[in-house]
Scaffold this motif. Sequence first.
Motif, short mmCIF file in Angstrom:
data_model
loop_
_atom_site.label_atom_id
_atom_site.label_comp_id
_atom_site.label_asym_id
_atom_site.label_seq_id
_atom_site.Cartn_x
_atom_site.Cartn_y
_atom_site.Cartn_z
N LEU A 111 0.91 -1.49 0.54
CA LEU A 111 0.23 -0.30 0.09
C LEU A 111 1.22 0.87 0.14
N PHE A 112 1.15 2.10 -0.97
CA PHE A 112 1.32 2.96 -1.51
C PHE A 112 0.80 4.27 -1.15
N LEU A 113 0.82 5.16 0.09
CA LEU A 113 0.60 6.58 0.53
C LEU A 113 1.36 7.26 0.31
N ASP A 114 0.13 7.96 -0.85
CA ASP A 114 1.67 8.77 -1.51
C ASP A 114 0.98 10.33 -0.62
N GLU A 115 1.74 11.44 -0.85
CA GLU A 115 1.64 13.09 0.43
C GLU A 115 0.58 13.02 1.39
N ILE A 116 1.18 12.02 2.24
CA ILE A 116 1.18 11.54 3.95
C ILE A 116 0.89 12.81 4.25
N ILE B 298 4.72 2.16 2.01
CA ILE B 298 5.46 3.20 1.75
C ILE B 298 4.50 4.15 1.30
N CYS B 299 5.03 5.09 2.47
CA CYS B 299 5.03 6.52 2.91
C CYS B 299 5.57 7.51 1.70
N ALA B 300 5.39 8.61 1.15
CA ALA B 300 5.80 9.77 0.60
C ALA B 300 5.38 10.95 1.08
N THR B 301 6.51 11.82 0.64
CA THR B 301 5.69 13.38 0.99
C THR B 301 6.96 14.38 0.13
N ASN B 302 6.64 15.63 -0.01
CA ASN B 302 7.82 16.55 -0.30
C ASN B 302 7.57 17.48 0.23
N GLN B 303 6.91 17.05 1.44
CA GLN B 303 7.21 18.67 2.51
C GLN B 303 8.21 17.23 3.27
N ASN B 304 8.17 19.18 4.34
CA ASN B 304 9.32 18.48 5.45
C ASN B 304 8.32 18.15 6.74
N LEU B 305 8.41 16.87 6.50
CA LEU B 305 7.72 16.29 7.75
C LEU B 305 7.94 16.87 9.50
N GLU B 306 9.29 17.05 9.61
CA GLU B 306 9.92 17.76 10.96
C GLU B 306 9.54 18.86 10.78
N LYS B 307 9.34 19.75 9.94
CA LYS B 307 8.60 21.04 10.25
C LYS B 307 6.86 20.73 11.11
N MET B 308 6.50 20.36 9.92
CA MET B 308 5.19 19.78 10.23
C MET B 308 5.31 19.74 11.87
N ILE B 309 5.42 19.10 12.35
CA ILE B 309 5.54 18.29 13.56
C ILE B 309 5.71 19.44 14.94
N LYS B 310 6.71 20.21 14.23
CA LYS B 310 7.43 21.28 15.03
C LYS B 310 6.36 22.36 14.90
N GLU B 311 5.28 22.53 14.12
CA GLU B 311 4.20 23.22 14.52
C GLU B 311 2.49 22.43 14.03
N LYS C 215 14.20 5.17 5.31
CA LYS C 215 13.92 6.36 4.56
C LYS C 215 15.01 6.63 3.37
N VAL C 216 14.09 7.39 2.44
CA VAL C 216 14.34 7.54 1.06
C VAL C 216 14.74 8.83 0.36
N GLU C 217 15.57 9.47 0.74
CA GLU C 217 15.68 10.53 0.20
C GLU C 217 15.73 10.55 -1.78
N ILE C 218 15.06 11.35 -2.49
CA ILE C 218 14.90 11.55 -4.03
C ILE C 218 15.56 12.86 -4.04
N PRO C 219 16.23 12.69 -4.40
CA PRO C 219 16.67 14.46 -4.90
C PRO C 219 16.38 14.71 -6.37
N PRO C 220 15.84 16.62 -6.10
CA PRO C 220 15.02 16.41 -7.66
C PRO C 220 15.55 16.64 -9.22
N LEU C 221 15.68 16.68 -10.04
CA LEU C 221 16.51 15.72 -10.78
C LEU C 221 17.03 16.66 -11.39
N ARG C 222 17.08 17.66 -10.84
CA ARG C 222 18.36 18.73 -11.16
C ARG C 222 19.62 18.64 -11.10
#
Length: 273
Positions: free
Chosen positions: A64-69, A105-118, A133-140
């Motif tokens: 089960l892939f949960l995108d934009e968690i 499997i979860c994915a997000t383009n947000q900063n979850l650590e920052k969201m926790i503080k908020e 944890k798998v980090e995907i660098p931007p294509l650039r």
Amino acid sequence: KNHIAYKIHQLSSRKAEPFIEVNCGAIPESLFESELFGYEDGAFTGSKKGGKKGYFEAAGNGTLFLDEIGELPLNLQVKLLSVLQNQTLMRIGGTKRIEVNCRIICATNQNLEKMIKERKFREDLYYRINVVKVEIPPLRERKEEIIPLIYEITEQLNRKYQLNTYFTPTMAAWLSQQNWPGNVRELRNYIEKKMITSSGNEIDLDMHEEDTKKESYTQLTKEIPLNDYIETLEKEYIVRMYQKYPSSIKLAEILGISQSTANRKILKYVEQR
């Protein structure tokens, strides 16, 4: 993200089981719980007769892939955490607990650590899902992958639209030097647009001069050092030809070079990718 998640599924022992993809930001909050956990017959007005399985049950022993968690509302984060901790769920309107055995499997383009503080994302849920944890660098930041992506996407779209279109090495090299702020999705959309609007099979840079004037495509190939440009073209050609002729002997014959030179180029451009 979904491509990598699906690859993980395909390379695992669960590959024969379902792969379910859910975009947490695309489902209305009022429907999310019933979609995720399912419901029993007559659980609410308008419910399907006989009830319905949720995504967890539909995934079975698969993935089960949960995108934009990060888009998941706080009240649903609590319920998701409970399912992950207990490995059981209860349908809406149900009384029986159902075991959960799918990989999450979860994915997000947000900063979850920052969201926790908020206080927008639960810390306990974050640590529950943040196992590997798998980090995907931007294509650039991984431009060396762009040219292989161009030819993979082109091949897929040729099959889809029954075309025989291709990008010249010059066009591919130019595309590989762009920033692509929208990452692979933007690259794919650009390629698809060019393929379905092109009047011929060949897509070359001089046919699309209007693109070089756009603000989002300002890094032109003329700004690249000559040696880097030549190496980019050579790498693209060697990789493509080696995929077609996966033998140093055959590659040397096709390119008109010695086998030892072919082996060196295979080692440089193919085996170190």
